[in-house]
Structures are given as structure tokens and as C-alpha cells.
Design a protein around this motif. Structure first.
Motif, mmCIF file in Angstrom:
data_model
loop_
_atom_site.group_PDB
_atom_site.id
_atom_site.type_symbol
_atom_site.label_atom_id
_atom_site.label_comp_id
_atom_site.label_asym_id
_atom_site.label_seq_id
_atom_site.Cartn_x
_atom_site.Cartn_y
_atom_site.Cartn_z
ATOM 1 N N GLU A 52 60.604 4.294 -27.833
ATOM 2 C CA GLU A 52 61.700 4.769 -27.233
ATOM 3 C C GLU A 52 62.472 5.686 -28.353
ATOM 4 N N HIS A 53 63.310 6.345 -28.183
ATOM 5 C CA HIS A 53 64.302 7.171 -28.699
ATOM 6 C C HIS A 53 65.759 6.931 -28.403
ATOM 7 N N ASP A 54 65.908 5.801 -28.480
ATOM 8 C CA ASP A 54 67.407 5.468 -28.144
ATOM 9 C C ASP A 54 68.428 5.762 -29.481
ATOM 10 N N ILE A 55 67.748 5.853 -30.407
ATOM 11 C CA ILE A 55 68.624 5.993 -31.676
ATOM 12 C C ILE A 55 69.310 7.567 -31.535
ATOM 13 N N ALA A 56 68.807 8.381 -30.841
ATOM 14 C CA ALA A 56 69.600 9.583 -30.550
ATOM 15 C C ALA A 56 70.812 9.417 -29.697
ATOM 16 N N ARG A 57 71.157 8.239 -29.131
ATOM 17 C CA ARG A 57 72.554 8.046 -28.601
ATOM 18 C C ARG A 57 73.605 7.695 -29.341
ATOM 19 N N TYR A 58 73.285 7.470 -30.743
ATOM 20 C CA TYR A 58 74.252 7.090 -31.669
ATOM 21 C C TYR A 58 74.234 8.133 -32.957
ATOM 22 N N VAL A 59 72.839 8.473 -33.263
ATOM 23 C CA VAL A 59 72.859 9.400 -34.254
ATOM 24 C C VAL A 59 72.046 10.713 -33.903
ATOM 25 N N PRO A 60 72.594 11.634 -33.415
ATOM 26 C CA PRO A 60 71.845 12.863 -32.859
ATOM 27 C C PRO A 60 70.964 13.381 -33.603
ATOM 28 N N ASP A 61 69.765 14.136 -33.192
ATOM 29 C CA ASP A 61 68.690 14.860 -33.842
ATOM 30 C C ASP A 61 69.576 15.952 -34.509
ATOM 31 N N PRO A 62 68.711 16.305 -35.651
ATOM 32 C CA PRO A 62 69.506 17.571 -36.273
ATOM 33 C C PRO A 62 69.377 18.731 -35.397
ATOM 34 N N PRO A 63 70.473 19.763 -35.727
ATOM 35 C CA PRO A 63 70.486 20.967 -34.766
ATOM 36 C C PRO A 63 69.044 21.590 -34.227
ATOM 37 N N GLY A 64 68.300 21.701 -35.491
ATOM 38 C CA GLY A 64 67.099 22.305 -34.853
ATOM 39 C C GLY A 64 65.877 21.514 -34.503
ATOM 40 N N GLY A 65 66.272 20.270 -34.294
ATOM 41 C CA GLY A 65 65.337 19.108 -34.099
ATOM 42 C C GLY A 65 64.586 18.372 -35.139
ATOM 43 N N LEU A 66 64.062 17.451 -34.788
ATOM 44 C CA LEU A 66 63.338 16.747 -35.829
ATOM 45 C C LEU A 66 62.091 17.466 -36.694
ATOM 46 N N THR A 67 61.765 17.127 -37.620
ATOM 47 C CA THR A 67 61.179 17.971 -38.704
ATOM 48 C C THR A 67 59.602 17.636 -38.057
ATOM 49 N N GLY A 68 58.916 19.065 -37.872
ATOM 50 C CA GLY A 68 57.365 18.579 -37.358
ATOM 51 C C GLY A 68 56.434 18.539 -38.646
ATOM 52 N N PHE A 69 55.335 17.786 -38.412
ATOM 53 C CA PHE A 69 54.290 17.133 -39.470
ATOM 54 C C PHE A 69 54.031 18.441 -40.568
ATOM 55 N N ASP A 70 53.814 19.748 -39.841
ATOM 56 C CA ASP A 70 53.350 20.756 -40.754
ATOM 57 C C ASP A 70 54.483 20.955 -41.792
ATOM 58 N N ARG A 71 55.954 21.122 -41.149
ATOM 59 C CA ARG A 71 57.021 21.537 -41.983
ATOM 60 C C ARG A 71 57.247 20.500 -42.912
ATOM 61 N N ALA A 72 57.088 19.188 -42.541
ATOM 62 C CA ALA A 72 57.276 18.056 -43.437
ATOM 63 C C ALA A 72 56.153 18.029 -44.781
ATOM 64 N N VAL A 73 55.173 18.489 -44.405
ATOM 65 C CA VAL A 73 54.073 18.614 -45.448
ATOM 66 C C VAL A 73 54.698 19.884 -46.504
ATOM 67 N N GLU A 74 55.020 20.985 -45.750
ATOM 68 C CA GLU A 74 55.219 22.200 -46.553
ATOM 69 C C GLU A 74 56.515 21.870 -47.569
ATOM 70 N N LEU A 75 57.423 20.964 -47.074
ATOM 71 C CA LEU A 75 58.587 20.563 -48.037
ATOM 72 C C LEU A 75 58.054 19.514 -48.979
ATOM 73 N N ALA A 76 57.051 18.815 -48.814
ATOM 74 C CA ALA A 76 56.784 17.647 -49.854
ATOM 75 C C ALA A 76 55.897 18.604 -50.872
ATOM 76 N N LEU A 77 55.249 19.872 -50.593
ATOM 77 C CA LEU A 77 54.523 20.380 -51.455
ATOM 78 C C LEU A 77 55.357 21.619 -52.249
ATOM 79 N N VAL A 78 56.597 21.905 -51.948
ATOM 80 C CA VAL A 78 57.565 22.480 -52.459
ATOM 81 C C VAL A 78 57.701 22.509 -53.976
ATOM 82 N N LYS A 79 57.817 21.276 -54.411
ATOM 83 C CA LYS A 79 57.848 21.105 -55.721
ATOM 84 C C LYS A 79 56.413 21.471 -56.582
ATOM 85 N N ILE A 80 55.185 21.054 -56.018
ATOM 86 C CA ILE A 80 54.043 21.452 -56.603
ATOM 87 C C ILE A 80 53.975 22.967 -56.505
#
Length: 503
Positions: free
Chosen positions: A274-302
């Protein structure tokens, strides 16, 4: 609100605290040893209380006056962790109830599917902690997340190192189970948002990102984002969780004591129901972060070679999911360094004169044949080699070529950072620093940085280790010796001026 954060020296807690501060909350950190937060920059803005969840007599002071209490601790990797976590959760719940805490927020693991495989001890323990907190009498929000994608997360580090170090791998059947990973930034967004949930909310929520993948999918997509070739995966039935965890412990820096419960957890599919949390804590304006973008962010430091983490970047919407000083030593991927220092009996200006003059006709101050051979080898494989030389024999500018390097950063009199442009299985920098020494003289600090890409990158660095003392060590010694012997006229000017300008 006054927020109590347990686990502030850990992966999630160390990232949550500065975000709560950024939202205007008052933060108190419950730690067993305050010294572990000594070098964490945001800690000075918090109240730190030493206490132990397994010693209930130490808890009242930590919970006094608290509105929201975050339970972000675990005993993963220790013997008898199920009993330890049960005791800690019960003590936490009792202390929160006695202090009149208005909300408990807990980050747990995915709920084992009804009628499915017998859950791993790790997942079983996570679920039991959630039940204890929900029954505490204090309104509780339990967030159930599967794999968290961010540099420093044990699950992500396991994925990172397996993918980077093994272009061909033999895998157990569980790598084809479905998983719904979630970016660490989204987990933290939910945790912050849960601080203001309505008081009647007392339940668990599934939280996951927008992608449902298998572990094999995650490895292949990680490889693509990291610029690696697709991985060859050969499933083998005989690999038990125990054997798999030993294999993970051998190939990756994640300790086997932590790798085993993580591997056992992957046997169970982990997809949000389920995704009931969105009723109380809305998703970010651009939506939740996809896997590829999450990996990109994790590799920024490297990719940026930011070996030292800047916590101040951690709270913005585009913050990289990089390691923090409080993370384990095995966090953040592999960064190889070779560090050399020399105290020089010459003014900083004289030393800088030599540093800014490296390369081109002056050479690299060590083993010329090795540098020449590396240049020719680079040209043979289509690289630039050493033929570019330098524009000016004495002065450098940011962005210009210097043999097979590029000037990436220049602070006159203090710092020269060169980025390698030769063909490499990874990325490399050479950092040269000049510092004044109290009482006269100067210090030369030299650091070679290499970020390997794939197994070839690790093999490349390790194959050159025997030559580092000759090449890098000789370079540091000879630059220091040249500064002593060839102090130019006018070297007593301020270090920010080039000595030859006053000659």
C-alpha cells in the motif's frame, strides 16, 4: 518540536538530525558515547545525552520534554540481536510513555508476506520491534522499507561492490526475487513528515520507491549508471544464504556479520502492499526518486572525488546521498589514495614556485622514464599522452591542459588540483598543497586520488602499488629539494604572489 533521535551515530539517524534542524525543530541525540559525535559538524546545534536503551535507569533525562522520539537503532551484526532489540524497544516504549511523548517514529523492514517463506531473523526482529512500539500507548508510525539506496547504506554498499568488482558472477536464486528499493532522501522525507502526523494515527506504512526490481535488475542498472558494462549473472541453486553471505563478506567491505542477515532478508520478496503514507506525507513535487536517479545521487561524491563529506549539502532537495563522518569505514565506495608530505626549509612562496611549474619542460620530478612510458602507453590506446606540455613555463590557469592532466582547481600559493585525462579504468586526481609552518619554512602535501571503475580499476591501482614509492615518493622529495636549492630572488613576498613576478 523537540525531537529525540536515537541512532544519531548511525546511517539514517546521522542524516535525519540535520534535516530536522533545517525544519526548525529542536534536536536531542541519545547516544551511548558522546565522543562519537565529536567531529560531526551539525552536532554542535543539538543537545547530546549519553544513555543506553538497555539500561532503563539512564533514559528519563533523555526523554524529558520530548515531543517526538525516533527509534533508529538496531543490533544487527551482534550475537543474540533479537533479544537485544526486543529489550531495547520495550525500554524505549516505556520511557516514551512515562515522559508523555506525543509521537514515536520507527524505521523498520518489510513485513514478511503471510503464508510465504519463514522470515529471516533480521526481518522477524524488525517486525517485532514495530509491534512493541505500536502497543506502547504512544501514537506510533512504523515505516517499513526494503533496500535503501544511498552511499553508506549497508544494502547499497553490498550492491555497489558486488557490481563493480565482479563483471561475471555466480548467484543464488534469490537474486530474482522482487524488491521495491527506496532512495534515502525519500526515506528521510517520510521520517521528517511523520513528526506532525495527527495524534490518532497509530499504524505501520509500507514505503518504497517507484520501481519494483529484482536484485539482478538492480545490479545491471547500477552498472549502466556507473558506466560499467553489463554484468554476466549465472544462477546456481546450491548457494545457500550462509554461503552467499561469506561470499559477500569476501568480495565487499561489508562485514559478514552484517552481510548474512541482509542476504537472508533478500530471500523474501519485498514489495509495498500500500501507499497510504501519501495521505499524510505527500510525495515530493517531482514524485519519488527512481532507482537510477538514486544511484546517480549516491555516486555524486565518488564522481566528484569529494573525499571529505560536507554535511551542509545534506538537507537540500538535490543533496547527494553521500557518506557522513559517522558512517562505518566501509561506506562510500572505494577511494584509493597515496599521501606524501615533506617539511621544506624554504618559504611557502619558493615552494609554490616549484609546484606551479610542474610538468612540461620541467617534468614531474621523479623517474622521468616512468612518466615518459606512461605517456607513450596512453597515446597507444588513443589518449593524449604527454605531448600537450604546458602553455606557460611558470604560470597556470584553471581549465588549461598540463601534459595529460587538466587544471581543475588553483588557489595561488596554496593549492593545485589536477584531473587526469589519460585513459584509465577509473578517474584520477593529483592534489599538491603548500602550507606555511610555524617558525619558518613550509609543508608540501601531495595526494594522488583514484576512483576505480570495475574490477579493472582495482587491478590497475594494485598493480602499480610497488612503483608508488618511486614515482609519488620521489616526486614529493624532489619538489621539496628543488624548492630548497632553487629559491628565486624575491621569495620572501606573500605566497599568493608568484616569486618570478618580483625577480
Amino acid at each position: 518540536m523537540r525531537c529525540l533521535v536515537t541512532g544519531a551515530t548511525g546511517y539514517i539517524g546521522g542524516r535525519l538530525a540535520p534535516r530536522l534542524l533545517a525544519q526548525g525543530h529542536t534536536v536531542r541525540c541519545l547516544v551511548r558515547r558522546a565522543s562519537r559525535l565529536r567531529d560531526v559538524p551539525w552536532a554542535a546545534q543539538t543537545e547530546i545525552v549519553e544513555a543506553d536503551l538497555r539500561r532503563p535507569e539512564t533514559l528519563p533525562a533523555a526523554f524529558d520534554g520530548v515531543d517526538v522520539a525516533y527509534y533508529l537503532v538496531h543490533s544487527l551484526g551482534t550475537a543474540g540481536f533479537e533479544a537485544a532489540e526486543r529489550e531495547s524497544a520495550a525500554n524505549f516504549a516505556a520511557a516514551a510513555r512515562a515522559a508523555g511523548v506525543r509521537r514515536i517514529v520507527y524505521l523498520g523492514g518489510p513485513e514478511p508476506a503471510a503464508g510465504g517463506k519463514v522470515p529471516s531473523p533480521h526481518l522477524r526482529s524488525r517486525a517485532e520491534v514495530g509491534r512493541i512500539l505500536l502497543a506502547s500507548g504512544v501514537p506510533t508510525a512504523v515505516l517499513r522499507a526494503a533496500v535503501v539506496i544511498g552511499s553508506g547504506s549497508a544494502s547499497f554498499e553490498m550492491l555497489r561492490h558486488l557490481t563493480e568488482r565482479l563483471p561475471v558472477m555466480v548467484t543464488p536464486r534469490w537474486v530474482h526475487n522482487r524488491i521495491q528499493p527506496i532512495a534515502v532522501r525519500d526515506v528521510l522525507g517520510y521520517l521528517v513528515g511523520c513528526a506532525t502526523l495527527p495524534p490518532q494515527v497509530n499504524r505501520a506504512f509500507d514505503v518504497g520507491g517507484p520501481d519494483v526490481l529484482t536484485f539482478v535488475d538492480m545490479m545491471q542498472r547500477y552498472a549502466r549508471v556507473a558506466g560499467l558494462r553489463g554484468r554476466v549473472v549465472l544462477p546456481v541453486r546450491a548457494l545457500t544464504p550462509s554461503l552467499s553471505s561469506h561470499w559477500v563478506g569476501l568480495i565487499t567491505p561489508v562485514p559478514s556479520s552484517i552481510a548474512r542477515p541482509l542476504v537472508e532478508s533478500l530471500i523474501q520478496e519485498a514489495v509495498a502492499g500500500e501507499h497510504d503514507i501519501a495521505r499524510y506525507v505527500p510525495d515530493p513535487p517531482g514524485g519519488l526518486t527512481g532507482f537510477d536517479r538514486a544511484v546517480e545521487l549516491a555516486l555524486v561524491k565518488i564522481r566528484n572525488a569529494e573525499v571529505e563529506t560536507r554535511w551542509s549539502t545534506a538537507s537540500g532537495p538535490d543533496a547527494p546521498a553521500e557518506p557522513l563522518p559517522s558512517d562505518p569505514e566501509w561506506s562510500g565506495g572505494t577511494v584509493y589514495t597515496d599521501v606524501r608530505e615533506q617539511v621544506v626549509a624554504a618559504p611557502p612562496a619558493a615552494l609554490w614556485w616549484v609546484v606551479e611549474g610542474v610538468g612540461g619542460e620541467h617534468g614531474w620530478y621523479s623517474f622521468p622514464l616512468a612518466w615518459s612510458a606512461r605517456g607513450w602507453l596512453d597515446r597507444l590506446v588513443g589518449g593524449v599522452g604527454l605531448r600537450r606540455g604546458r602553455r606557460d613555463p611558470h604560470h597556470l590557469r584553471v581549465g588549461e591542459a598540463l601534459d595529460f592532466w587538466r587544471v581543475e582547481q588553483l588557489v595561488p600559493g596554496e593549492l593545485l588540483l589536477l584531473r587526469a585525462e589519460m585513459r584509465l579504468p577509473g578517474r584520477a586526481w593529483l592534489e599538491l598543497r603548500v602550507e606555511p609552518v610555524e617558525g619558518g619554512g613550509s609543508r608540501y602535501a601531495q595526494r594522488a586520488i583514484f576512483l576505480p571503475r570495475g574490477l579493472a580499476g582495482h587491478a590497475y591501482w594494485n598493480s602499480l602499488l610497488p612503483f608508488h614509492a618511486i614515482v609519488f615518493g620521489g616526486m614529493a622529495r624532489n619538489i621539496a629539494r628543488t624548492a630548497r636549492r632553487r629559491t628565486p630572488r624575491g621569495c620572501t613576498v606573500h605566497a599568493a604572489e608568484h616569486p618570478t613576478d618580483r625577480a
